[in-house]
Design an enzyme around this catalytic site. Structure first.
Site, PDB file in Angstrom:
ATOM      1  N   LYS A 189      16.586  32.055 -54.487  1.00 36.35           N
ATOM      2  CA  LYS A 189      16.562  32.256 -53.045  1.00 36.35           C
ATOM      3  C   LYS A 189      17.057  30.993 -52.335  1.00 36.35           C
ATOM      4  O   LYS A 189      16.628  29.879 -52.633  1.00 36.35           O
ATOM      5  CB  LYS A 189      15.144  32.582 -52.576  1.00 36.35           C
ATOM      6  CG  LYS A 189      14.643  33.946 -53.014  1.00 36.35           C
ATOM      7  CD  LYS A 189      15.363  35.063 -52.278  1.00 36.35           C
ATOM      8  CE  LYS A 189      14.746  36.422 -52.564  1.00 36.35           C
ATOM      9  NZ  LYS A 189      15.400  37.497 -51.786  1.00 36.35           N
ATOM     10  N   LYS A 192      19.476  49.680 -53.419  1.00 36.59           N
ATOM     11  CA  LYS A 192      18.058  49.993 -53.511  1.00 36.59           C
ATOM     12  C   LYS A 192      17.898  51.503 -53.385  1.00 36.59           C
ATOM     13  O   LYS A 192      18.126  52.066 -52.301  1.00 36.59           O
ATOM     14  CB  LYS A 192      17.285  49.277 -52.403  1.00 36.59           C
ATOM     15  CG  LYS A 192      17.257  47.761 -52.525  1.00 36.59           C
ATOM     16  CD  LYS A 192      16.564  47.140 -51.324  1.00 36.59           C
ATOM     17  CE  LYS A 192      16.212  45.682 -51.576  1.00 36.59           C
ATOM     18  NZ  LYS A 192      17.390  44.844 -51.829  1.00 36.59           N
TER      19      LYS A 192
END
Length: 340
Positions: free
Chosen positions: A144, A247
């Protein structure tokens, strides 16, 4: 069609732009197709999908689950559509005594690598987490970035590469935090890292900016949040991505993801399947969808460890950075007791 609401807790709060997530609330769905019951899950995540209230309303309005997938009535509620699509696909696979993956594709994978996610901590903590993940068997890490300045994030990525060596695949995910100038800075600084891709460096609707980054830099660009803001067909037409991060919960189910994947393949764009921190039914659905794709690459499915509770025991835990695809009928799980 039967519905049961559920709540699963997280091991620790997950910080997002909309506040901390402490639990995931969803709806388990059971659908009967030709006398065989299949299971699906709707676990909405506002910002990606509709609200839980809208999801419940949409599911309660379904009288014919199979027809609802074709008539467009669930298109504006992707989590609800996901639950119905997954349940219908599960029932059909069970009726054929085939795993969901083998029912979705002529050839499917029996196991898949998955990436570990490394948070946006300081350099030392980032390196420690990366080394621990590799020691656990992961050979693909998603780090991240975006919460700190670009120079610090570049230093973190360079330090991770030095620590894990050249054979570990590294991805960076900015979650749309940067502008073009900042993304340029970062990409210039990490050129030697040889990232597999940089995920969502710019805000979701800035397709033109992502297309420019692709032209100016060798590092591939992946789109994630953009697929919740614009249609995947528009993202592909804009030449803004080398990879689409799909997703199933946000795109409306297994059939929707496979449709996007076919179009992406025609455009020479890769696909990575990830979850929205779902419970076990949806995670298994995402695993089967990923297994049905022809390419073998690491997917973002190692999210069970974020949960403190779940709907049932997970038949596909991560071992040495790999998830084995259940070979039993359908999803490979039975949650009928949840409806007792």
């Amino acid at each position: 069609m039967r519905l049961r609401e559920f709540t699963v807790g997280l091991r620790r709060p997950l910080g997002t732009a909309r506040g901390d997530i402490r639990q995931r609330d969803g709806i388990l769905v059971a659908v009967e197709v030709d006398g065989v019951t299949g299971f699906g899950e709707a676990t909405p995540l506002p910002g990606w999908t509709e609200s839980l209230t809208a999801c419940r309303t949409a599911l309660e309005s379904v009288s014919d689950p199979v027809a609802a997938l074709d008539d467009g009535s669930l298109d504006d509620t992707p989590a609800a559509r996901h639950a119905v699509s997954l349940a219908v696909a599960d029932a059909r696979a069970r009726s054929e005594d085939r795993s969901l993956a083998t029912s979705l594709a002529t050839e499917s994978h029996t196991s898949l690598p998955v990436n570990a996610t490394v948070g946006d901590a300081d350099v030392e903590s980032t390196v420690e987490a990366a080394v621990d993940a590799v020691a656990s068997g992961f050979d693909c890490l998603k780090v991240k970035v975006g919460a700190q300045d670009a120079a610090t994030d570049a230093t973190r990525m360079l330090a991770v590469r030095d620590a894990v060596g050249p054979d570990v695949s590294l991805r960076a995910d900015a979650n749309g935090a940067w502008n073009r100038w900042t993304a340029d800075q970062f990409l210039d600084a990490v050129e030697s890292v040889e990232l597999e891709y940089l995920e969502q460096p710019l805000p979701a609707d800035e397709l033109d900016g992502h297309a420019v980054l692709r032209r100016l830099h060798d590092t591939p660009i992946a789109l994630d949040e953009s697929l919740a803001a614009v249609a995947p067909s528009r993202a592909l037409a804009s030449n803004a991505a080398d990879v689409l991060v799909c997703k199933p919960m946000a795109l409306g189910g297994p059939d929707s993801v496979l449709s996007v994947a076919r179009r992406a393949r025609d455009a020479d764009v890769g696909v990575v399947v990830t979850t929205t921190i779902d419970a076990v039914v949806a995670r298994l659905g995402a695993l089967h969808v990923a297994a049905a794709l022809p390419e073998e690459r690491a997917h973002g499915l190692a999210t069970a460890s974020l949960l403190d509770t779940d709907l049932a025991a997970d038949p596909a835990p991560v071992r040495d950075g790999v998830m084995s695809v259940p070979s039993g009928p359908g999803l490979g799980i039975d949650v009928s007791d949840r409806f007792d």
